[in-house]
Design an enzyme around this catalytic site. Sequence first.
Site, PDB file in Angstrom:
ATOM      1  N   CYS A  33     -26.492   6.405  -5.926  1.00 19.54           N
ATOM      2  CA  CYS A  33     -27.274   6.876  -7.080  1.00 19.54           C
ATOM      3  C   CYS A  33     -26.764   6.207  -8.356  1.00 19.54           C
ATOM      4  O   CYS A  33     -27.556   5.842  -9.237  1.00 19.54           O
ATOM      5  CB  CYS A  33     -27.212   8.392  -7.196  1.00 19.54           C
ATOM      6  SG  CYS A  33     -28.268   9.267  -6.008  1.00 19.54           S
TER       7      CYS A  33
ATOM      8  N   HIS B  11     -29.116   4.273   3.680  1.00 22.17           N
ATOM      9  CA  HIS B  11     -29.238   2.851   3.365  1.00 22.17           C
ATOM     10  C   HIS B  11     -29.487   2.077   4.645  1.00 22.17           C
ATOM     11  O   HIS B  11     -28.981   2.433   5.703  1.00 22.17           O
ATOM     12  CB  HIS B  11     -27.990   2.328   2.642  1.00 22.17           C
ATOM     13  CG  HIS B  11     -26.698   2.700   3.294  1.00 22.17           C
ATOM     14  ND1 HIS B  11     -26.148   3.961   3.207  1.00 22.17           N
ATOM     15  CD2 HIS B  11     -25.850   1.976   4.071  1.00 22.17           C
ATOM     16  CE1 HIS B  11     -25.011   4.000   3.883  1.00 22.17           C
ATOM     17  NE2 HIS B  11     -24.810   2.821   4.431  1.00 22.17           N
TER      18      HIS B  11
END
Length: 115
Positions: free
Chosen positions: A6, A98
Amino acid sequence: MDCLFCKIINGEIPSKKVYEDDMVYAFHDISPIAPVHFLVIPKEHISSAAGITSENSAVVAHIFEVIAKLAEEMKLDKGFRVITNCGDDAGQTVHHIHFHVVAGKQLGWSSEQGD
Ligand code: 5GP
Ligand code: ZN
């Protein structure tokens, strides 16, 4: 939220951008395991593949569209591998989902993954 990826998305931590749109961000892995190794992540924080639901799964389809486009642009016509590690046994170290895209050499195949 104290999440490394983030922070990469919002620019608090620098990264080498490969691609960005309103839903996803792609950047080079800091510790590549092959000549080509980048990560594609959703801008929305989802902790892992185990956190995919009917509400947020559209971003996964979009990520694979982006990967196909980038693979074409990067001329990865000899092949590439997409990896998402989920949980401790898989060795997930960053708890923001991811997708590793790995290419540029002949990749082996074992439970150790990647090389
Ligand atoms: P995992 O082991 O969770 O599947 O993958 C995490 C990946 O993030 C690793 O390949 C690691 O090298 C990469 N990584 C960790 N910290 C950073 C960072 O600060 N910047 C970049 N670009 N990659 C990172
Ligand atoms: Zn996050």
